[in-house]
Motif scaffolding. Structure first.
Motif, PDB file in Angstrom:
ATOM      1  N   LEU A 150       0.842  -1.203   0.000  1.00 22.74           N
ATOM      2  CA  LEU A 150       0.000   0.000   0.000  1.00 22.74           C
ATOM      3  C   LEU A 150       0.876   1.253   0.000  1.00 22.74           C
ATOM      4  N   GLY A 151       1.902   1.242   0.851  1.00 23.99           N
ATOM      5  CA  GLY A 151       2.806   2.389   0.936  1.00 23.99           C
ATOM      6  C   GLY A 151       3.524   2.636  -0.375  1.00 23.99           C
ATOM      7  N   VAL A 203       9.895  -0.108   7.131  1.00 24.89           N
ATOM      8  CA  VAL A 203      10.596  -0.541   5.922  1.00 24.89           C
ATOM      9  C   VAL A 203      10.339   0.455   4.792  1.00 24.89           C
ATOM     10  N   LEU A 204       9.086   0.907   4.673  1.00 22.02           N
ATOM     11  CA  LEU A 204       8.745   1.876   3.629  1.00 22.02           C
ATOM     12  C   LEU A 204       9.551   3.159   3.799  1.00 22.02           C
ATOM     13  N   TYR A 205       9.566   3.676   5.018  1.00 17.62           N
ATOM     14  CA  TYR A 205      10.229   4.950   5.301  1.00 17.62           C
ATOM     15  C   TYR A 205      11.721   4.854   4.992  1.00 17.62           C
ATOM     16  N   ASP A 225      10.811  15.275  -0.277  1.00 18.52           N
ATOM     17  CA  ASP A 225      10.412  15.758   1.037  1.00 18.52           C
ATOM     18  C   ASP A 225      10.126  14.565   1.957  1.00 18.52           C
ATOM     19  N   THR A 226      11.011  14.314   2.936  1.00 19.65           N
ATOM     20  CA  THR A 226      10.831  13.124   3.790  1.00 19.65           C
ATOM     21  C   THR A 226       9.600  13.253   4.682  1.00 19.65           C
ATOM     22  N   LEU A 227       9.114  14.466   4.857  1.00 14.94           N
ATOM     23  CA  LEU A 227       7.915  14.673   5.669  1.00 14.94           C
ATOM     24  C   LEU A 227       6.725  13.901   5.090  1.00 14.94           C
ATOM     25  N   ILE A 228       6.667  13.853   3.745  1.00 15.87           N
ATOM     26  CA  ILE A 228       5.549  13.166   3.100  1.00 15.87           C
ATOM     27  C   ILE A 228       5.610  11.666   3.367  1.00 15.87           C
ATOM     28  N   VAL A 229       6.802  11.065   3.206  1.00 16.22           N
ATOM     29  CA  VAL A 229       6.933   9.627   3.506  1.00 16.22           C
ATOM     30  C   VAL A 229       6.631   9.373   4.978  1.00 16.22           C
ATOM     31  N   ARG A 230       7.112  10.296   5.811  1.00 17.11           N
ATOM     32  CA  ARG A 230       6.891  10.095   7.241  1.00 17.11           C
ATOM     33  C   ARG A 230       5.397  10.096   7.548  1.00 17.11           C
ATOM     34  N   ASN A 231       4.682  11.068   6.983  1.00 16.88           N
ATOM     35  CA  ASN A 231       3.244  11.135   7.258  1.00 16.88           C
ATOM     36  C   ASN A 231       2.509   9.916   6.731  1.00 16.88           C
ATOM     37  N   ILE A 232       2.923   9.460   5.557  1.00 19.34           N
ATOM     38  CA  ILE A 232       2.262   8.277   5.005  1.00 19.34           C
ATOM     39  C   ILE A 232       2.575   7.054   5.862  1.00 19.34           C
TER      40      ILE A 232
END
Ligand SMILES: Nc1ncnc2c1ncn2[C@@H]1O[C@H](COP(=O)(O)OP(=O)(O)O)[C@@H](O)[C@H]1O
Ligand SMILES: [Mg+2]
Lengths: 234, 305
Positions: free
Chosen positions: B47-48, B248-250, B272-279
């Motif tokens: 999903l990620g 793992v995704l992050y 932008d790592t913020l987006i991966v972090r939020n997801i």
């Protein structure tokens, strides 16, 4: 304390030969048990003894009739009120229903824990109760290390842990030899003498005869005799 | 007679009870639990990946969409005067803001500068024979004019081909469509597996603890007191599984961007790592809630109170 008014219970017996069958387990029961009484409920297997007790702790609901416990009608109790009813009665079974992976003390403590007693209360109460039912010397043994009589003592200890005003026992001596059965009955009588109202289902004729208590006899779902003294021979 | 409320204790004692019993049954069903956690982790990792993929494609198509430039390739043997004519014609088309002619002499110099060291003379190596065509760089006033202007220019003789980003946009959109379809299918399959496995773990726990549940009911434990450890078990399975997926995704996205982004600098990848972090956080939240819901539903089926 306990009152049955015209209570009947019909079980759905499934289908036989394409016809729906029904089992009339109780039929027009009228019964009143006063506070502090010790009553034996006797009758052949299938007479309806267990059903009558199940109606009392709301494991089953009557098909018709009303049932009062402590002045309160329990026929239309809400689901979340059932536990409250059960906290006011200790229940003892033929097969003890002890948890095998817990010691005697832990089994009794478990009941207090799920009723949310504090650790301190549990620590104080459990030894006293084990003493009272005569099983303190086995406190740290597991059920598999105990005799049948010892297991039933532990189960009775668990049932009276919160001083319930009512105690129901369904064939409490059904798995025990005569001497042990007698000891267990004497223990139950002791508890009754402290004020607990008691309804004991059994078909142990000799014991009932020698206890000289009120005896209610069921046959095919009907009360056929209700008298003080011994087993009725209908 | 003992009143019912007596002996009730602060909530934390019950919490310690719930935690002990949850751990106990997780331990008892550890293989089923491990399978649930692994499937949950895989489902949410996929999903990620799909969410990050879709977000990146969206960023790329936005970039392409906002590109107002197109490149008009002239046929290689066209006279320079004819090329000038084409340039004038294009300049006079509506909505065209700028036209720049890049003659083949300049083109080869560019290639020489960009792809070879300063000692090499590419033209000399080719014996003075320049194989490149001339081309025009055409700018239009807005993204909505790109296609129309390109079509008009393409119709001219001596024009070999017009390159513009929106051509790729259609392909990208088609890719995105299939990605979404396949992604949704795969994710639904995995989520069904998650629901089945967590539900089954809870069912096994209910069966394994049947006697305990009976005793609790007969001594008068409240219904929620009986339910909580099972719900917690489902929550923990969902939480651990999705936590693995999110971590793992992050980590893998950050490593991937660090290592790949510089080679494809023309692609506007999401850095932008913020987006991966939020997801990742969203995935943990969804996983935990899903675990709770699944165990709640299977309790409704298997736990008769
Ligand atoms: N859950 C049930 N469904 C259908 N029939 C039942 C059920 N429980 C008991 N019965 C029937 O009801 C009658 C009375 O049973 P029970 O109360 O267990 O008698 P006892 O305890 O005196 O042996 C029996 O005929 C029994 O087969
Ligand atoms: Mg019976």
């Amino acid at each position: 304390m306990i009152q049955f008014c015209n209570v009947s219970k019909v079980y759905d017996g499934g289908t036989q030969n394409g016809n729906k069958s029904f089992v009339k387990a109780l039929d027009g029961i009228n019964l009143k048990i006063e506070k502090g009484e010790m009553v034996f409920l006797v009758g052949a297997s299938g007479a309806g003894k267990s059903t009558l007790q199940k109606l009392l702790f709301k494991e089953e609901s009557p098909t018709t009739g009303q049932i009062l416990v402590g002045g309160r009608n329990i026929v239309r109790l809400k689901k979340r009120e059932i536990p409250v009813l059960r906290r006011r009665m200790g229940i003892v079974f033929q097969d003890f229903k002890l948890l095998e992976d817990m010691t005697v003390a832990e089994n009794v403590a478990f009941a207090m824990e799920v009723l949310k007693f504090s650790r301190k209360e549990i620590k104080n109460t459990v030894p006293k109760v084990l003493e009272q039912v005569g099983i303190a010397y086995r406190a740290n043994h597991f059920p598999r290390q105990l005799s049948g009589g010892e297991k039933q003592r532990a189960a009775i200890g668990r049932a009276i842990i919160n001083n319930p005003p009512i105690l129901l026992a369904d064939e409490p001596t059904g798995n025990l030899d005569p001497d042990t059965s007698w000891e267990i009955m004497k223990l139950l009588e002791e508890i009754n003498l402290r004020g607990t109202t008691m309804l004991i289902a059994t078909h142990d004729r000799d014991i009932v005869d020698s206890m000289h208590k009120r005896v209610v006899t069921l046959s095919r779902g009907k009360i056929v005799s209700d008298r003080r003294g011994g087993y009725s021979r209908v | 007679m003992l009143a019912i409320g007596e002996g009730a204790t602060p909530v934390f004692r019950s919490i310690s009870y719930y935690i002990r019993h949850t751990l106990r049954s997780l331990n008892r069903n550890r293989w089923m639990g491990a399978a649930s956690i692994a499937t949950t982790a895989i489902a949410f990792f996929i999903l990620g990946i799909f969410i990050m993929g879709v977000l990146n494609i969206q960023a790329i198509s936005k970039k392409i969409e906002s590109n107002l430039e197109m490149v008009v390739w002239i046929e290689a043997d066209t006279e320079r005067s004819e090329v000038e004519n084409i340039k004038t014609y294009v300049e006079n088309l509506g909505n065209v803001t700028q036209v720049k002619l890049v003659p083949k002499e300049e083109g080869i110099k560019e290639i020489n500068k960009n792809y070879f060291n300063s000692e090499t003379d590419l033209l000399k190596t080719l014996n003075g024979d320049n194989p490149l065509p001339d081309y025009l760089v055409v700018k239009v006033a807005g993204p909505e004019f790109v296609k129309d202007v390109a079509t008009k220019i393409n119709a001219l003789s001596n024009v070999d081909k017009v390159d513009y980003g929106q051509e790729y946009l259609d392909k990208l959109m088609a890719l995105m469509y299939w990605m979404r379809l396949i992604g949704a299918g795969v994710i639904i399959l995995f989520l069904l597996a998650v629901i089945f496995l967590i539900g089954n773990t809870i069912r096994l726990t209910v069966y394994a603890r049947n006697k305990e549940i009976q005793i609790m009911r007969f001594v008068g434990a409240s219904n929620w007191f009986i339910r909580w450890p099972f719900l917690l078990e489902g929550l923990v399975l969902g939480l651990v599984g999705s936590l693995i997926a999110a971590s793992v995704l992050y980590i893998s996205y950050i490593v991937l961007i660090d290592n790949v982004a510089k080679y494809v600098s023309f692609l506007p990848l999401i850095k932008d790592t913020l987006i991966v972090r939020n997801i990742s956080l969203l995935i943990v939240a969804i996983g935990t809630v899903l675990g709770g819901i699944v165990s709640f539903l299977s309790l409704g089926r298997y736990l008769r109170l």
